[in-house]
Scaffold this motif. Sequence first.
Motif, PDB file in Angstrom:
ATOM      1  N   ASP A  26       1.073  -1.544   0.319  1.00 29.56           N
ATOM      2  CA  ASP A  26      -0.064   0.189   0.009  1.00 29.56           C
ATOM      3  C   ASP A  26       0.981   1.332  -0.231  1.00 29.56           C
ATOM      4  O   ASP A  26       0.303   2.037  -0.358  1.00 29.56           O
ATOM      5  CB  ASP A  26      -1.021  -0.338   1.387  1.00 29.56           C
ATOM      6  N   GLN A  27       1.799   1.390   0.267  1.00 29.36           N
ATOM      7  CA  GLN A  27       2.914   2.346   0.690  1.00 29.36           C
ATOM      8  C   GLN A  27       3.290   2.287  -0.548  1.00 29.36           C
ATOM      9  O   GLN A  27       3.765   3.898  -0.876  1.00 29.36           O
ATOM     10  CB  GLN A  27       4.027   2.432   1.762  1.00 29.36           C
ATOM     11  N   ALA A  28       4.158   1.398  -1.226  1.00 31.26           N
ATOM     12  CA  ALA A  28       5.018   1.287  -1.969  1.00 31.26           C
ATOM     13  C   ALA A  28       3.674   1.969  -3.311  1.00 31.26           C
ATOM     14  O   ALA A  28       3.678   3.113  -4.185  1.00 31.26           O
ATOM     15  CB  ALA A  28       5.276  -0.205  -3.389  1.00 31.26           C
ATOM     16  N   ILE A  29       2.372   1.301  -3.497  1.00 35.05           N
ATOM     17  CA  ILE A  29       1.290   2.217  -4.179  1.00 35.05           C
ATOM     18  C   ILE A  29       1.132   3.410  -4.200  1.00 35.05           C
ATOM     19  O   ILE A  29       0.976   4.280  -5.012  1.00 35.05           O
ATOM     20  CB  ILE A  29      -0.395   1.087  -4.495  1.00 35.05           C
ATOM     21  N   ASP A  30       0.889   4.204  -2.761  1.00 38.48           N
ATOM     22  CA  ASP A  30       0.836   5.712  -2.527  1.00 38.48           C
ATOM     23  C   ASP A  30       1.584   6.360  -2.927  1.00 38.48           C
ATOM     24  O   ASP A  30       1.563   7.842  -3.889  1.00 38.48           O
ATOM     25  CB  ASP A  30       0.801   5.839  -1.109  1.00 38.48           C
ATOM     26  N   ARG A  31       3.421   5.772  -3.022  1.00 36.20           N
ATOM     27  CA  ARG A  31       4.784   6.709  -3.299  1.00 36.20           C
ATOM     28  C   ARG A  31       4.408   6.614  -5.002  1.00 36.20           C
ATOM     29  O   ARG A  31       4.963   7.905  -6.091  1.00 36.20           O
ATOM     30  CB  ARG A  31       5.595   5.856  -2.373  1.00 36.20           C
ATOM     31  N   ALA A  32       3.826   6.053  -5.145  1.00 36.26           N
ATOM     32  CA  ALA A  32       4.186   5.298  -7.292  1.00 36.26           C
ATOM     33  C   ALA A  32       3.431   6.493  -7.930  1.00 36.26           C
ATOM     34  O   ALA A  32       3.651   7.362  -8.881  1.00 36.26           O
ATOM     35  CB  ALA A  32       4.315   4.307  -7.553  1.00 36.26           C
ATOM     36  N   ARG A  33       1.933   6.405  -7.480  1.00 37.96           N
ATOM     37  CA  ARG A  33       0.980   7.177  -7.741  1.00 37.96           C
ATOM     38  C   ARG A  33       2.009   9.087  -7.243  1.00 37.96           C
ATOM     39  O   ARG A  33       1.597  10.094  -7.921  1.00 37.96           O
ATOM     40  CB  ARG A  33      -0.150   7.413  -6.823  1.00 37.96           C
ATOM     41  N   LYS A  34       2.093   8.817  -5.828  1.00 40.07           N
ATOM     42  CA  LYS A  34       2.806  10.709  -5.834  1.00 40.07           C
ATOM     43  C   LYS A  34       3.906  11.140  -6.984  1.00 40.07           C
ATOM     44  O   LYS A  34       3.888  12.238  -7.102  1.00 40.07           O
ATOM     45  CB  LYS A  34       3.481  10.505  -3.910  1.00 40.07           C
ATOM     46  N   VAL A  35       4.798   9.937  -7.234  1.00 40.74           N
ATOM     47  CA  VAL A  35       5.818  10.266  -8.162  1.00 40.74           C
ATOM     48  C   VAL A  35       4.815  10.270  -9.639  1.00 40.74           C
ATOM     49  O   VAL A  35       5.139  11.646 -10.093  1.00 40.74           O
ATOM     50  CB  VAL A  35       7.061   9.237  -8.210  1.00 40.74           C
TER      51      VAL A  35
END
Length: 74
Positions: A26-35
């Motif tokens: 879930d953190q990896a997905i959030d970070r990917a969306r942010k970038v």
Amino acid sequence: MSTDTPAYTPLYDPATDGRAYVPPLDQAIDRARKVLDEKATANIHDTDEMLRAAVGLEMRLRSLVAALDKEAGR
């Protein structure tokens, strides 16, 4: 075909660039969306911005794939 070493340093070398920390999915997905959001407005005519975008996206994509692999038990 030449066996010489390349005249450049690759962005990623699996022999030396292993990841010690893999974030939860879930953190990896959030970070990917942010970038993705951050880099969406990069000026395609600005070489420096394109380089920063490519590196940032590559790092997040590797992190996302590692998190997916970890979740899948690979």
